[in-house]
Enzyme design. Structure first.
Site, mmCIF file in Angstrom:
data_model
loop_
_atom_site.group_PDB
_atom_site.id
_atom_site.type_symbol
_atom_site.label_atom_id
_atom_site.label_comp_id
_atom_site.label_asym_id
_atom_site.label_seq_id
_atom_site.Cartn_x
_atom_site.Cartn_y
_atom_site.Cartn_z
ATOM 1 N N LYS A 48 14.668 -41.584 -80.125
ATOM 2 C CA LYS A 48 15.741 -41.745 -79.142
ATOM 3 C C LYS A 48 15.348 -40.933 -77.905
ATOM 4 C CE LYS A 48 19.727 -42.508 -77.177
ATOM 5 N NZ LYS A 48 19.993 -43.849 -76.608
ATOM 6 N N CYS A 130 17.370 -45.978 -68.084
ATOM 7 C CA CYS A 130 18.638 -45.999 -68.828
ATOM 8 C C CYS A 130 19.754 -46.500 -67.914
ATOM 9 C CB CYS A 130 19.012 -44.621 -69.362
ATOM 10 S SG CYS A 130 20.637 -44.706 -70.160
HETATM 11 O O1 RRO Z 1 21.714 -44.348 -74.511
HETATM 12 C C1 RRO Z 1 21.876 -45.404 -73.864
HETATM 13 O O2 RRO Z 1 22.972 -45.764 -73.421
HETATM 14 C C2 RRO Z 1 20.742 -46.292 -73.545
HETATM 15 C C3 RRO Z 1 19.522 -45.847 -73.075
HETATM 16 BR BR1 RRO Z 1 19.076 -44.054 -72.907
HETATM 17 C C4 RRO Z 1 18.549 -46.792 -72.686
HETATM 18 O O3 RRO Z 1 17.440 -46.464 -72.209
HETATM 19 N N1 RRO Z 1 18.856 -48.103 -72.798
HETATM 20 C C5 RRO Z 1 20.043 -48.521 -73.275
HETATM 21 O O4 RRO Z 1 20.271 -49.749 -73.370
HETATM 22 N N2 RRO Z 1 20.986 -47.610 -73.652
#
Ligand code: RRO
Length: 311
Positions: A48, A130
């Site tokens: 993550k 993100c």
């Molecule tokens: O954590 C998120 O909301 C998230 C991330 Br970091 C990302 O890079 N892509 C996404 O669809 N959700």
């Protein structure tokens, strides 16, 4: 297990199978990461995205499964950089990719300084895409900002580094971002992140389906496959050969995996389908891919990687 060659290489590192998880799915805790590493059909794992400090992320509901994909606004829930670097620093039988995401360019630089100063020599992936941190734009849509950030990073950073990109939709934008990325010794790009700021409407309840940002969130799964393939293909046509591509987005079947490889992906990662189907997805996809390869007489991914025909 397979008699076919499903290997890929990034920065001289061999992945014995082509599959990775898409960052964000089943990779927040060490237990989840161990599950992925123990799956014989996975080539490696991606953490993550880690921020400097632990985060709870956005309020729930923040992930919703749609008929043809998913919408999420998780908001970067993660246990913090120290947790993930400790995990990738211990011995693992497969390659690891440490994903990091600053909440600002200054945070990105701090995170990479910490990796540079650590004993970790494996792959790192800087998430420039993100879509779900409230009030923060996706860095890789700002081409000049991305150039300035990578200039600052590569002035001190000497370890293997790739980037996670958002989807682009205009051929000029592919030209612009590729011209910037080609200036740096990047190991890989991972494309695509979710398609940012979609909206789903539940007609029965006359409501959005996720809580953060009034219902706007990143789209993934089957509906994004053509966008993912376009990004893999367009970037493969533009990036230096030394910058490998991890194809992410829309994989539900072995045929989808085959298509990603044909567009030029070195490895393929799976997110929404892993979330809905669970860990068995990699065995099924491997079986389906091998059937297609066998029917076509291919023994190795390199027999067809990047060989998409045009008409
Ligand atoms: O954590 C998120 O909301 C998230 C991330 Br970091 C990302 O890079 N892509 C996404 O669809 N959700």
């Amino acid at each position: 297990m397979s008699k076919l060659d499903l290997t890929g290489q990034i920065n001289g590192l061999t992945f014995n199978q082509l599959f990775l998880n898409a960052s964000g799915v089943h990779c927040q805790s060490t237990e989840e990461l161990d599950d992925l590493l123990n799956d014989p059909y996975m080539g490696g794992i991606v953490t993550k995205s880690a921020t400097l400090a632990k985060r709870d992320g956005n309020p729930a509901p923040r992930y919703y499964e749609l008929q043809n994909g998913s919408i999420n606004s998780m908001g970067l829930p993660n246990y913090g950089f120290d947790y993930y670097i400790k995990y990738v620093l211990s011995d693992h039988a497969k390659p690891t990719i440490l994903s990091v995401a600053g909440l600002s360019a200054a945070d990105d630089v701090k995170l990479l300084h910490q990796i540079q100063d650590s004993d970790y020599d494996g792959l790192t992936e800087l998430n420039l895409s993100c879509p779900n941190v409230i009030g923060k734009p996706q860095m890789a849509y700002d081409v000049d900002g991305t150039r300035a950030l990578l200039d600052e990073i590569f002035a001190f950073y000497k370890k293997p580094l790739g980037v996670k990109l958002p989807p682009y939709f205009d051929l000029v934008h592919f030209d612009q971002i590729a011209a910037v990325l080609n200036k740096y010794p990047l190991t890989h790009v991972n494309t695509i992140n979710s398609v940012g700021n979609g909206l789903w409407v539940d007609v029965a309840s006359e409501s959005v389906v996720i809580k953060p940002k009034g219902g706007f969130g990143g789209l993934g799964g089957k509906m994004v496959l053509p966008t993912a393939l376009a990004n893999v293909r367009a970037l493969r046509q533009r990036l230096n050969a030394s910058i490998k591509i991890i194809g992410t987005g829309g994989v539900q079947t072995g045929a989808d995996v085959f298509a990603h490889i044909l567009c030029g992906a070195e490895l393929v990662s799976v997110g929404t389908q892993l979330q809905s189907e669970g860990l068995g997805v990699y065995k099924r996809l491997t079986t389906e891919l091998e059937r297609i390869m066998t029917d076509k007489g291919y023994q190795s991914l390199s027999d067809f990687r990047g060989n998409l025909k045009t008409i």
